[in-house]
Structure formats: structure tokens, C-alpha cells
Motif scaffolding. Structure first.
Motif, PDB file in Angstrom:
ATOM      1  N   ILE A  36      -0.584  46.414  80.902  1.00  0.00           N
ATOM      2  CA  ILE A  36      -0.209  46.912  79.580  1.00  0.00           C
ATOM      3  C   ILE A  36      -0.522  48.391  79.481  1.00  0.00           C
ATOM      4  O   ILE A  36       0.219  49.163  78.868  1.00  0.00           O
ATOM      5  CB  ILE A  36      -0.942  46.113  78.488  1.00  0.00           C
ATOM      6  CG1 ILE A  36      -0.421  44.687  78.479  1.00  0.00           C
ATOM      7  CG2 ILE A  36      -0.757  46.735  77.131  1.00  0.00           C
ATOM      8  CD1 ILE A  36      -1.145  43.803  77.525  1.00  0.00           C
ATOM      9  N   VAL A 326      -2.446  39.724  75.330  1.00  0.00           N
ATOM     10  CA  VAL A 326      -1.506  40.808  75.025  1.00  0.00           C
ATOM     11  C   VAL A 326      -1.766  41.349  73.627  1.00  0.00           C
ATOM     12  O   VAL A 326      -1.759  42.567  73.398  1.00  0.00           O
ATOM     13  CB  VAL A 326      -0.059  40.285  75.169  1.00  0.00           C
ATOM     14  CG1 VAL A 326       0.915  41.249  74.542  1.00  0.00           C
ATOM     15  CG2 VAL A 326       0.288  40.082  76.624  1.00  0.00           C
ATOM     16  N   THR A 330      -2.898  45.275  72.636  1.00  0.00           N
ATOM     17  CA  THR A 330      -1.808  46.042  72.040  1.00  0.00           C
ATOM     18  C   THR A 330      -2.175  46.623  70.688  1.00  0.00           C
ATOM     19  O   THR A 330      -1.790  47.725  70.363  1.00  0.00           O
ATOM     20  CB  THR A 330      -0.567  45.141  71.872  1.00  0.00           C
ATOM     21  OG1 THR A 330      -0.476  44.270  72.965  1.00  0.00           O
ATOM     22  CG2 THR A 330       0.680  45.966  71.743  1.00  0.00           C
TER      23      THR A 330
END
Lengths: 365, 181, 100
Positions: A36, A326, A330
Motif C-alpha cells: 500500500i 487495508v 489507508t
């Protein structure tokens, strides 16, 4: 006697699953966060092994592949580092409490896996095996109870740090956890109203029915608002994702973890990832049909159908673990008053109204 | 008494002694948490499954967290060294002994022949599963249930009002907007 | 000794230990905790008698006792905190201003 043996096998299997999922989430966090953040992540340990011994040569490509993926780094090197680090107890703190806090943080999470079923029933040699370690009467309320007990690990950890940062972080974390238990409990109650049972196995069985012939009666169809509330409340309860102010690696010097090192710190870490796994299993079982593949009828009671069901459940669990990781990497984290506002002023009224509407619809329809 | 009943009773007794005779109030709180969990186990042994889980969630999971918060924030030292003397503990032990000595012989005389298993035909009705307790509470005891929710509301409002630092001014202030704070 | 007598005896002993604690300890929070212990002892007696009677009246009583104990603990601790603010001590022997 045979019952005891089957129970023992179930317990060992569930413990292995919980710890295996936790380790898998650890690796996923390192590599996933690297992906990421547009970097490579850990890929050095074990990626360059060479050997002249002929009996080790066939295994070398696998070891190099695992090392390149970062698995050896996360699972082997971090554990050994944790085992061999110096374990210090802050001056003036009780040694007993300092050692007890990680245990209290991890034990309830492992216990909560006991009421979760992991595959449909199957019959082997005339014996029906029910893959749920403890089919107790209170069912899903036991998970809530274990979440309530896990608060003590955090509070005691902050107290034995014997400094203000640890105590502040611990009290904030404890307040956050008990605040978000309320919407979580109310979502569980709404699910109990919809499916008419407290036992998680029966809830999953009920989700295999089809509404009006073509929609599977999954939790997310029956309780979409409940799913969103549980997603938020569960991530706040496990202090993950945008709700991780208590750990706050940049603000409170790792918060209530501050005075922990070595294996105790790793035990906290393991507890956190086991909580991620527990929450993923809960979401998969309660809202996504568990081991159900929609529109596919597998024969009941056969061992390979149970195996397929278990594999389907694990796929859903992995999906939710990835989702949580995630989300964590994020979104920026909440401020503490925003966090408490969200819990008390937004999620609690929404879950109450959801419960009221669910109850009314259940009576009307 | 079953084996698990004995185990939980022993833990509950030891933890109860720990609550009373620990110098550090924080260790007393931890002993009480252990005692509450042991009582939850005892309820489960006696067939009150819903009550066992409620005990863990409410007592051990919420009330004791509150007590722990207060203890940690007040940051008290152990009790000051003022000696208790001999009269107070003796009176206290006398109170405790008289509690047990007055009630226990009567209980023994009444119940010594009845075991918990004789009422076989009614036994299933006392298994406190969630559905059974739900039917009782929302059936026969619905008025008490609503009143207890009122008590909880009073508790919430009272706790907030008692712990505010500023004095609460009720009524219009002089000057400015009347009736608004 | 039949098991109902054992459970009632255990409940009585726990109640007595709580009563001794209330009399001996001077820290107000520890006194509060001993009161909670007495409530729990009574709850145990209720549950044991409920099992003896074969109906659920005792268990419903325990449910309501838990609700009231929760409300009482919130208010009791709030009172202790307000007293602490002015006295800076939670010992019961320090709150003696009304003593003649």
C-alpha cells in the motif's frame, strides 16, 4: 472417553487455527502495508541462503521464495528476536502484574474462538462431529463477555508501566473499548432477533435459506446497517484501523505498550492479530453465510462437504483480514473526541433504531 | 456438589479473603474481579447460564472497570499506618460470626434431607437458558423491568451531575440571554 | 450435607466476609467493593434456591439485583470522587466534619 478425545482434537484444531490466522495476519500486515505504501517490505531474511549439503539442496528454492516473500522475516526472525530480548520490568512496578497483563489481553480472545463453529456437521464412522468447541446456551453473548474481560489486560498494562503516558493511553483505550461494546452488543441482539437463536451454528444454518427463492438470507441482506455498525464497532473494539489512538505510535510513544519489550510485547501483538482474526471470523459467520456458497447445495453430513465449507469460510475470513489491514493502512486516525463522538452519538443511536426497526419488521413480516 | 462447583467455590472463597485482607486497594479490586468470575462459574454450575454470562458482562466487565478507573486515577497509596486496635477487628469478626451462626443452623435443620436433585420433574424449568429467562422477565416481571430501566436512567443522570466540576446553574442568569446558558 | 446446604453455607460465609470487610477497612472504595461482594453472596443464595424450587423466580431476582448494583456503583463512585475532590482522601475516618 471418545467424546473427550474428539473435544481435545477440536480444541487443538481451533487453537492452531487462531494462532495460525494471527501469524498469517502479521505477515499480511507487513507485506500488505508495504504494497500500500509503495515499498517492498521485508524480503531479506532467508532469501539468499546457499548450501553445499546435498540433502538441503531440494528445499532451497522454497526457502528462498519464502524469504523473498517476507515470511521467514516475520514469522521466524521476529519471534526469535522477541524471545531473546531483555525483559525489563519498570522500577516500582509489580512483576506479577507486569507478566499478567499480556495474558489477560490474549486469553479471552482465544477463549472466544470456542463458541464459533468452523464447518458444518459431518458424520464419520457413525459419529456426528459438531465443529464447535463449546455449543453453550448463551452462544454469541459469550463473545461479548470475552470482549468485556479483555479490557482488563489493557488497563493493567498501562498501570504497571508506572508512568503517566502508559496510564493515560491505557485509560483511553479502556474507555474506547467499553464505549464500543454497546453498539456491538446491540447489533448482536438485532441478529438474535432476525435469526431467532443465540447459537452461532444455528445462525449460520439459517443463513442458508433463500428469501423469496432467489436471495440467500445472509446477514448482510437481512441487516445491512448492522453490518456497517459492527464493522466500525469491531475495529474500534480491537483498537485497529482508524481507531488506533491508544497505540498511537507517533503520539503516545506506543501508548500502553510503552514499558513492554521482548516476548510480552509480542504476546500483546499476537493478541491484537488474534482479535483481527476473531473479528474476521465473526463477520464471515454472522453476515456472510459462514460456510455457505450461494445457490450451491452441498450434501449434509459428508466429510468432504464439510471440508469444502471450511475452505469457503477460510476464504471469507482471509478476505476480511485483508479488508481490515487495508482500512488500517489507508485511513488516518481519529482524534479521541471524534472517536468517542462516533461511538456514543452516532453508532449507539443507529444501532438502537436498527434494533427497533428489526423487531417491528420481524413481527410484521 | 460437583467437582467444578468445589473448584469455583474454593476460588471464590480465596478471592473474597483477598479482597478484605489486601493492603493495596488495587489488589483488592483484582481479587474482587477473580471472585466475580468464580461466582459466574458457580451460576453456570447451578444451571443459570444466562446469569453467568450477564455477571461477566455487567459485574466483571463494566462495574469493576469503573472501580479500576477510579482507583487508577485517584492513585492512592495503601492505607495509612494508623493502627486499628483490637476492638474493631473483634467487633467485625463478631458481626461476621453472628451472621453465619444465626442463619446456618436454621438452614441445615430445614434442608438437610433435600438434595438439589429430588425435584426431578421440575428440574428443567429451573435451567436458566436465555429463552426461559426472557419469557419470565418480559412476561410476569415486565413492570419491574420497566422500573429498573428508570433506575438506570436515574443512575446515569446522577453520576454525570455528581462528577461535573463546574457548579451547575439552573435558572436564568442575570443579564444576557435569559434562560440560556 | 446436601448440596443446597453447601451452597447456602458458602453464600453465608461470603456475606460474612463482606460484612467483616465493611467494618474493618477504612478505604471507601474497598468498603464499596465489600458491599458488592455481599450482594454477590445474596445472588448466589437466590440462584441456589431457584434451583431448589424448580422455577426461575430466583434468577429473575438476581437479574434485577445486578441492574440495581450497576446503577448503585455508578452513583456511589461518583459520590466518592466528589468527596475526594474536597478532602483529597478516601479514608472514611477523614470525612468526620459533622462529628460532634
Amino acid at each position: 472417553m471418545l467424546e473427550l478425545g474428539i473435544l481435545l482434537i477440536k480444541v487443538i484444531f481451533v487453537l492452531n487455527l487462531a494462532l495460525g490466522l494471527a501469524s498469517f495476519c502479521t505477515w499480511l500486515e507487513r507485506k500488505g502495508s508495504a504494497l500500500i505504501q509503495d515499498r517492498v517490505g521485508a524480503n531479506r531474511a532467508g532469501a539468499f541462503v546457499e548450501s553445499d549439503r546435498w540433502y538441503l539442496k531440494p528445499a532451497l528454492p522454497f526457502v528462498r521464495a519464502l524469504g523473498w516473500l517476507g515470511v521467514i522475516n516475520t514469522l521466524l526472525c521476529d519471534s526469535l528476536k522477541g524471545l531473546w530480548k531483555e525483559d525489563f520490568v519498570p522500577e516500582g512496578a509489580s512483576k506479577f502484574l507486569h507478566a499478567l497483563a499480556p495474558v489477560i489481553a490474549v486469553l479471552p480472545i482465544m477463549l472466544a474462538f470456542a463458541v464459533l463453529p468452523l464447518a458444518p456437521d459431518f458424520t464419520v464412522a457413525g459419529h456426528t462431529v459438531h465443529p464447535q468447541v463449546a455449543p453453550i446456551d448463551a452462544g454469541i453473548l459469550f463473545v461479548l463477555a470475552m470482549g468485556s474481560v479483555a479490557v482488563y489486560g489493557v488497563a493493567i498494562a498501562g498501570w504497571t508501566g508506572n508512568n503517566k503516558f502508559s496510564l493515560l493511553g491505557a485509560l483511553r483505550a479502556a474507555a474506547q473499548m467499553i464505549s464500543y461494546e454497546l453498539p456491538m452488543g446491540l447489533v448482536f441482539v438485532a441478529l438474535i432477533v432476525v435469526y431467532g437463536t443465540l447459537d452461532v451454528y444455528t445462525m449460520v444454518e439459517e443463513q442458508q435459506k433463500l428469501l423469496w427463492g432467489f436471495i440467500p438470507a445472509w446477514g448482510i441482506v437481512m441487516q445491512p446497517v448492522g453490518f456497517v455498525v459492527l464493522l466500525l464497532a469491531g475495529m474500534a473494539e480491537t483498537k485497529r484501523g482508524p481507531f488506533d489512538l491508544p497505540e498511537a505510535e507517533s503520539e503516545l510513544v506506543a501508548g500502553y505498550f510503552t514499558e513492554y519489550s521482548g516476548m510480552k510485547f509480542l504476546l500483546f501483538w499476537l493478541g491484537e492479530f488474534a482479535e483481527i482474526a476473531l473479528f474476521a471470523v465473526l463477520l464471515a459467520l454472522l453476515f456472510f453465510g459462514g460456510w455457505d456458497i450461494p445457490f450451491v447445495e452441498l450434501p449434509k453430513g459428508v466429510w468432504w462437504a464439510s471440508l469444502i465449507g471450511h475452505a469457503v469460510l477460510m476464504a471469507k475470513v482471509v478476505f476480511f483480514c485483508v479488508l481490515q489491514i487495508v482500512i488500517r493502512w489507508t485511513l488516518p486516525r481519529f482524534r479521541y473526541d471524534q472517536l468517542m463522538n462516533l461511538g456514543w452519538k452516532l453508532l449507539l443511536p443507529i444501532s438502537l433504531v436498527n434494533l427497533a426497526i428489526t423487531a417491528i419488521l420481524k413481527v410484521v413480516l | 456438589m460437583t467437582f467444578m462447583g468445589f473448584v469455583f467455590s474454593a476460588i471464590a472463597l480465596a478471592a473474597a479473603l483477598g479482597v478484605v485482607f489486601n493492603r493495596n486497594p488495587l489488589y483488592s479490586a483484582f481479587s474482587l474481579i477473580v471472585q466475580l468470575l468464580a461466582m459466574a462459574g458457580l451460576y453456570s454450575v447451578l444451571g443459570a447460564h444466562f446469569l453467568a454470562v450477564t455477571q461477566v458482562v455487567v459485574y466483571a466487565g463494566a462495574i469493576m472497570v469503573l472501580v479500576l478507573f477510579v482507583l487508577m486515577l485517584l492513585n492512592l497509596k495503601s492505607e495509612s499506618g494508623r493502627k486499628l486496635g483490637i476492638v474493631k477487628p473483634l467487633v467485625a469478626l463478631g458481626v461476621g460470626f453472628s451472621v453465619v451462626a444465626t442463619v446456618f443452623p436454621a438452614v441445615v435443620a430445614q434442608f438437610k434431607d433435600i438434595s438439589l436433585m429430588t425435584l426431578q420433574e421440575n428440574l428443567w424449568k429451573s435451567e436458566g437458558g436465555v429463552k426461559a429467562i426472557g419469557q419470565e422477565i418480559y412476561g410476569r416481571y415486565i413492570v419491574q423491568f420497566e422500573l429498573s430501566s428508570l433506575v438506570l436512567l436515574i443512575g446515569i443522570v446522577g453520576a454525570i451531575m455528581l462528577s461535573k466540576r463546574k457548579r451547575i446553574v439552573i435558572g436564568p442568569r442575570e443579564g444576557g440571554l435569559g434562560g440560556k446558558q | 450435607m446436601s448440596s443446597i446446604v453447601t451452597y447456602i453455607g458458602l453464600s453465608l460465609v461470603l456475606f460474612a466476609i463482606g460484612a467483616v470487610g465493611v467494618c474493618i477497612r477504612r478505604n471507601a472504595i474497598v468498603v464499596f467493593m465489600c458491599i458488592e461482594m455481599m450482594l454477590n453472596a445474596v445472588n448466589l443464595a437466590f440462584v441456589a434456591f431457584s434451583k431448589l424450587q424448580g422455577n426461575l423466580d430466583g434468577q429473575v431476582a438476581v437479574f434485577f439485583v445486578m441492574v440495581i448494583a450497576a446503577a448503585e456503583s455508578a452513583i456511589g463512585l461518583a459520590v466518592i470522587i466528589s468527596v475526594f475532590r474536597s478532602l483529597v482522601s478516601v479514608e472514611t475516618s477523614d470525612a468526620a466534619q459533622l462529628k460532634w
